[in-house]
Every structure is written in C-alpha cells, then in structure tokens.
Design a protein around this motif. Structure first.
Motif, PDB file in Angstrom:
ATOM      1  N   ILE A  73       1.122  -1.216   0.325  1.00 58.65           N
ATOM      2  CA  ILE A  73       0.110   0.053  -0.246  1.00 58.65           C
ATOM      3  C   ILE A  73       0.457   0.760  -0.204  1.00 58.65           C
ATOM      4  N   ILE A  74       0.770   1.954  -0.818  1.00 58.83           N
ATOM      5  CA  ILE A  74       1.307   3.155  -1.457  1.00 58.83           C
ATOM      6  C   ILE A  74       0.678   4.449  -0.815  1.00 58.83           C
ATOM      7  N   VAL A  75       0.571   5.084   0.334  1.00 58.46           N
ATOM      8  CA  VAL A  75      -0.491   6.674   0.165  1.00 58.46           C
ATOM      9  C   VAL A  75       0.535   7.719  -0.354  1.00 58.46           C
ATOM     10  N   SER A  76      -0.305   8.730  -0.868  1.00 58.45           N
ATOM     11  CA  SER A  76       0.201   9.974  -1.206  1.00 58.45           C
ATOM     12  C   SER A  76      -1.060  10.552  -1.349  1.00 58.45           C
ATOM     13  N   THR A  77      -1.138  11.845   0.437  1.00 59.92           N
ATOM     14  CA  THR A  77      -2.857  12.244  -0.024  1.00 59.92           C
ATOM     15  C   THR A  77      -2.154  13.775   0.942  1.00 59.92           C
ATOM     16  N   GLY A  78      -3.233  14.252   0.330  1.00 55.20           N
ATOM     17  CA  GLY A  78      -3.065  15.453   1.623  1.00 55.20           C
ATOM     18  C   GLY A  78      -3.498  15.965   2.216  1.00 55.20           C
ATOM     19  N   SER A  79      -4.246  14.789   2.844  1.00 58.65           N
ATOM     20  CA  SER A  79      -5.223  14.939   3.804  1.00 58.65           C
ATOM     21  C   SER A  79      -4.271  15.043   5.207  1.00 58.65           C
ATOM     22  N   LYS A  80      -4.619  15.901   5.960  1.00 59.16           N
ATOM     23  CA  LYS A  80      -4.051  16.112   7.439  1.00 59.16           C
ATOM     24  C   LYS A  80      -4.679  15.544   8.744  1.00 59.16           C
ATOM     25  N   LYS A  81      -5.154  14.166   7.990  1.00 63.07           N
ATOM     26  CA  LYS A  81      -5.374  13.095   9.514  1.00 63.07           C
ATOM     27  C   LYS A  81      -4.868  11.910   8.904  1.00 63.07           C
ATOM     28  N   THR A  82      -4.928  11.181   9.603  1.00 63.93           N
ATOM     29  CA  THR A  82      -4.275   9.838   9.131  1.00 63.93           C
ATOM     30  C   THR A  82      -5.791   8.578   8.672  1.00 63.93           C
ATOM     31  N   LEU A  83      -5.089   8.253   7.311  1.00 61.65           N
ATOM     32  CA  LEU A  83      -6.025   7.184   6.830  1.00 61.65           C
ATOM     33  C   LEU A  83      -6.202   6.034   6.888  1.00 61.65           C
ATOM     34  N   ILE A  84      -4.978   5.343   7.687  1.00 67.29           N
ATOM     35  CA  ILE A  84      -4.958   4.024   7.722  1.00 67.29           C
ATOM     36  C   ILE A  84      -4.188   4.059   9.391  1.00 67.29           C
ATOM     37  N   ASN A  85      -5.528   3.108  10.251  1.00 62.80           N
ATOM     38  CA  ASN A  85      -4.997   3.175  11.579  1.00 62.80           C
ATOM     39  C   ASN A  85      -4.878   1.770  12.306  1.00 62.80           C
ATOM     40  N   GLN A  86      -4.735   2.044  13.152  1.00 61.25           N
ATOM     41  CA  GLN A  86      -3.780   0.182  13.370  1.00 61.25           C
ATOM     42  C   GLN A  86      -5.036  -1.228  14.008  1.00 61.25           C
ATOM     43  N   PRO A  87      -6.512  -0.309  13.866  1.00 60.06           N
ATOM     44  CA  PRO A  87      -7.316  -1.574  13.995  1.00 60.06           C
ATOM     45  C   PRO A  87      -6.887  -2.303  12.791  1.00 60.06           C
ATOM     46  N   GLU A  88      -7.596  -0.684  11.403  1.00 56.30           N
ATOM     47  CA  GLU A  88      -7.233  -1.430  10.650  1.00 56.30           C
ATOM     48  C   GLU A  88      -6.840  -2.531   9.913  1.00 56.30           C
ATOM     49  N   VAL A  89      -5.567  -2.445  10.679  1.00 60.21           N
ATOM     50  CA  VAL A  89      -4.064  -3.067   9.829  1.00 60.21           C
ATOM     51  C   VAL A  89      -4.111  -4.184  10.399  1.00 60.21           C
TER      52      VAL A  89
ATOM     53  N   ARG B 106       1.803  12.611   7.777  1.00 69.69           N
ATOM     54  CA  ARG B 106       2.014  11.397   7.527  1.00 69.69           C
ATOM     55  C   ARG B 106       0.252  10.748   7.664  1.00 69.69           C
ATOM     56  N   ASN B 107      -0.042   9.558   6.894  1.00 68.94           N
ATOM     57  CA  ASN B 107      -1.274   9.142   6.517  1.00 68.94           C
ATOM     58  C   ASN B 107      -1.818   7.348   6.521  1.00 68.94           C
ATOM     59  N   ILE B 108      -0.345   7.491   7.272  1.00 68.64           N
ATOM     60  CA  ILE B 108      -0.458   6.013   8.164  1.00 68.64           C
ATOM     61  C   ILE B 108      -0.187   6.491   9.905  1.00 68.64           C
ATOM     62  N   ALA B 109      -0.828   5.649  10.683  1.00 69.50           N
ATOM     63  CA  ALA B 109      -0.957   6.375  12.266  1.00 69.50           C
ATOM     64  C   ALA B 109       1.215   5.299  12.006  1.00 69.50           C
ATOM     65  N   PRO B 110       1.281   5.737  13.114  1.00 66.16           N
ATOM     66  CA  PRO B 110       3.063   4.996  13.380  1.00 66.16           C
ATOM     67  C   PRO B 110       2.361   3.862  14.176  1.00 66.16           C
ATOM     68  N   GLU B 111       1.558   3.785  14.707  1.00 59.76           N
ATOM     69  CA  GLU B 111       1.099   2.092  15.645  1.00 59.76           C
ATOM     70  C   GLU B 111       1.127   0.998  14.517  1.00 59.76           C
ATOM     71  N   VAL B 112       1.167   1.024  13.403  1.00 55.11           N
ATOM     72  CA  VAL B 112       0.783   0.512  12.163  1.00 55.11           C
ATOM     73  C   VAL B 112       2.168  -0.341  12.956  1.00 55.11           C
ATOM     74  N   ASP B 113       3.579   0.528  12.602  1.00 53.54           N
ATOM     75  CA  ASP B 113       4.508  -0.337  12.101  1.00 53.54           C
ATOM     76  C   ASP B 113       4.797  -1.882  13.481  1.00 53.54           C
ATOM     77  N   GLY B 114       4.126  -1.466  14.284  1.00 53.90           N
ATOM     78  CA  GLY B 114       4.059  -2.183  15.367  1.00 53.90           C
ATOM     79  C   GLY B 114       3.160  -4.174  15.136  1.00 53.90           C
ATOM     80  N   VAL B 115       2.323  -3.267  13.905  1.00 55.16           N
ATOM     81  CA  VAL B 115       1.537  -4.832  14.066  1.00 55.16           C
ATOM     82  C   VAL B 115       2.250  -6.398  13.228  1.00 55.16           C
ATOM     83  N   ASP B 116       2.237  -7.397  14.128  1.00 53.60           N
ATOM     84  CA  ASP B 116       2.809  -8.576  13.186  1.00 53.60           C
ATOM     85  C   ASP B 116       2.854  -8.638  12.043  1.00 53.60           C
TER      86      ASP B 116
END
Length: 417
Positions: A246-262, A283-293
């Motif tokens: 998943i490659i994300v590049s938008t102008g959104s000021k809020k995260t689009l992808i969060n840990q629960p969905e991942v 960033r459009n991807i929450a930092p916490e996503v990096d901790g998902v297995d």
C-alpha cells in the motif's frame, strides 16, 4: 530584508516537520495574517513532503525581530506550544537568496536533482501572486531562481540519473518484494506524487495495481490512462486487506490508515507479509501500524538509501553549481540595488521639473528679449538656480566640507565630464 525560515528533512524528524505542513488554503490564511503587520510586505510558502519554508520580505525590521515574529506567528497558527526553535534554520540576505537557488535546482533535496521541486516552487509562487501575498522583490527573486535552475540543469550533470521520492518508494518495494510484478499494489492518492508512483510501478512491469482517491473520477481517469484498476475511496479498507503493498500520498491532514484496520487485515492474510509506504506529510499512516505483526511501514524520512547514494554525486557537482548560483546572486543584487535608487531618481526628476516650470513661468514675465536671447538667458538663470540649491545641500550634508567621505562621493557624483 529578505529572509527564509525553514524546516526540512535534514533539520528535523518527520514527527516535528509534519506539524508545519500547510495546504493552499492554510498558506493563504497564514499569509494574510502575517501581512497585517505593516512591516511585513510579502511571503511565499513552499510546503512539500520534505520541507516547509517561508520566504518573506520585511521592511524597517532587524533580523532577530523578523525571525521572532515569523516563528511566533507560525507556532500560533499551527497550534504548537513546545520549543521547536532548534529544528528551524534562519537565513537572510545573500544566504536566503542562495538557499532558494539551491532548493529550486534540487541541490539540497533528499533526491539530488529531482524535477518535482521546480513545479512545487512555481505553484508556491503562483498561490502567493494570485492572493496578493508576494511583493516585487520576492517575485523577482523567485523568477531569477528559475533562470538559475535552468542553467544549472543545462550546464551540470545534476539531472543525470535523477529521480523522485516516489521512485525511491518503489525501489524500497522491490527490496522487500523482489518479485514485485506478482504483488497486488494499492496506490492511494492521484496527486503529482501518486501519479509518479503509478508511472514508476508501470515501468517496473507491475500490472496488478489499484488506484483510489477521494474524488473517484480522478482515480478513474488515471486508471484508464495507465490501464490499471480504479476503486472508490470508500473501499480503501477492503482493498487494503487484499493488497501486498500500500503506497499512500495524499494531502490529508488526518491519518487514513490506523492500527485496528491493519490488525484486521493481518488476521485475514494468514501471516503473509504486508508493506506500507507513506509518502505523505503529515503522515497518512498511523505510527502504531509499524507494530503490527508481519507488517512493515516506511515513511519519507526512512528512504535513507537515497540520501546516501546521492552524497558523492552532490560533492562532485557542488563547485559548478556554486559558480552558477554566484552569477545569479550578483545579477539579482544588482537589480535590487538599482531598484533602491528608483525613488531617489524619481524625486530628483520631479524636483527638477517643478523648479524648471516655476522658474520658467516667472522668467518669462520679467524678460522681454527675443526668443534666442530669452533661451540663452534662461539657461544661465536655471543653471545658477540649481547650483545654489545643490551647494546649499552639499554644505549641509558634508558638514561644510568636514565629512571627507561624503566630499569624495559628491566629487564622483558630479564629475559630469
């Protein structure tokens, strides 16, 4: 005073820098607030994934006060209360001018010589012009930077092998997934970076690509152009669950992808690896996503291989780039200096014309000679008049000849031979 207040990928981490990433409407709003200060005559804001820079012009204000005002205003606008001064660089005068020239040429970009920055700077200038935020000096400076950039890219090898951050993102994908063409890839965002990402994927032979965007028509248009699939933005999460990358590049000021969905997506992928590349700032991807297995996440600051690969090339080219930039710096400063004389020259002309008109009217009333004698006599008369006025002012300015530096200057000024 021309200056720049900036923060970039070298001076700060992404989690600090993203607080000062502004979209067009925010640039306009902040610019109008800044111009409420009567000393603040112009501002052009460059906000990209790797930098936020505020080029400005302030009159009758010292450097320290100018930077203090701008940084304080920026923190208030971005609702940042912490002490972040250490992450910003401040440049004024020649240093600010040269910095802009380096930026436009891609000489201090993460990806050396990238072309995307030129369009971004042109867009920044246009936003400022359209909303009356720039002034003559700043506009001329940016125009001159484009001239310098053209010569740098023509005369040096800075463009040779140059690529974009989106290219670096695709290269990262290939390192994680050597069999990239067999992966299902989801591209989120149809802006310039998203489009470049899609083009780079196509060049690598990728065909199982889906593109999505808030405005579905834009996704459709791009999908048709490159013969890939488009998906409504509402299907982002389901599409994510079946995508390897998943490659994300938008102008959104809020995260689009969060840990629960991942986490949910990971549970449905049976331990299959999933890669997220976030090219957005903020960033459009929450930092916490990096901790998902079985999940890997990279943001723009983590594409460090790109920086390392460019350093040797940067060092080889710098002397040639410096020489060209110095040429355009001198050219701009010469224009600036001549502009400073504009008001003086205008005043001299206006005063001389006024004196001439007044004296001529009075001279005609008291002189009845024929036309030729009248012209000769009037010439002597007006020369005498100007001489008396100048001598009076010269004596005052030079303290009756005691200020020798002024005496020498006036000797040069009135050496009309």
């Amino acid at each position: 005073m021309i200056g720049v207040l900036g923060i970039n990928y070298e001076s700060s981490p992404l989690q600090v820098r993203e607080n000062f990433s502004l979209n067009e409407s925010q640039v306009i709003e902040l610019g109008n607030q800044l111009k409420e200060n009567p000393d603040f005559s112009g501002v052009i804001v460059l906000s990209t994934c790797n930098r936020s820079e505020f080029y400005f012009q302030m009159e009758d204000c010292c450097e320290k006060a100018a930077f203090s005002f701008l940084l304080k205003s920026l923190k208030a606008y971005c609702n940042v209360s912490s002490n972040i001064r250490e992450y910003f660089y401040l440049k004024s005068g020649d240093e600010a001018i040269k910095h802009l020239f380096y930026v436009v040429a891609g000489a201090n970009s993460m990806v050396l010589g990238e072309n995307q920055i030129v369009r971004q700077v042109k867009q920044a200038l246009q936003v400022s012009l359209d909303n009356k935020l720039s002034d003559t000096e700043l506009t001329r400076l940016f125009t001159k930077s484009f001239e310098a950039n053209k010569k740098i890219r023509t005369k040096t090898k800075i463009n040779q092998g140059a690529f974009s951050v989106s290219y670096a993102g695709v290269e990262k994908c290939m390192k994680i997934f050597p069999d990239l063409i067999s992966c299902r890839i989801l591209v989120v965002g149809t802006g310039e970076t998203g489009t470049l990402t899609l083009k780079n994927l196509i060049k690598k032979g990728c065909r199982d690509v889906v593109i999505t965007n808030r405005t579905y028509e834009k996704a459709q248009h791009l999908a048709e152009k490159y013969n890939v699939e488009a998906a409504p933005f509402e299907t982002l999460i389901p599409q994510m669950q079946v995508s390897d990358i998943i490659i994300v590049s938008t102008g959104s000021k809020k995260t689009l992808i969060n840990q629960p969905e991942v986490i949910e997506a990971a549970s449905q992928r049976n331990g299959k690896k999933q890669l997220f590349i976030d090219l957005s700032v903020p960033r459009n991807i929450a930092p916490e996503v990096d901790g998902v297995d079985n999940t890997l996440v990279f943001d723009v600051d983590q594409l460090q291989e790109v920086v390392s690969a460019n350093e040797e090339k940067r060092r080889r080219l710098m002397s040639d780039i410096d020489e060209i930039i110095q040429e355009y710096l001198i050219d701009y400063n010469n224009w600036l200096s001549s502009r400073n004389l504009g008001d003086v020259i205008s005043t001299v002309k206006s005063n001389f014309n006024l004196i001439n008109q007044t004296e001529l009217a009075g001279f005609k009333k008291v002189n009845k000679a024929d036309e030729n004698d009248l012209l000769d006599n009037y010439g002597d008369h007006i020369a005498e008049k100007y001489a008396r006025l100048l001598i009076k002012n010269i004596k005052e300015v030079t303290h009756n000849g005691k200020r020798m530096e002024y005496v020498k200057l006036l000797n040069s000024l009135f050496d009309l031979n």
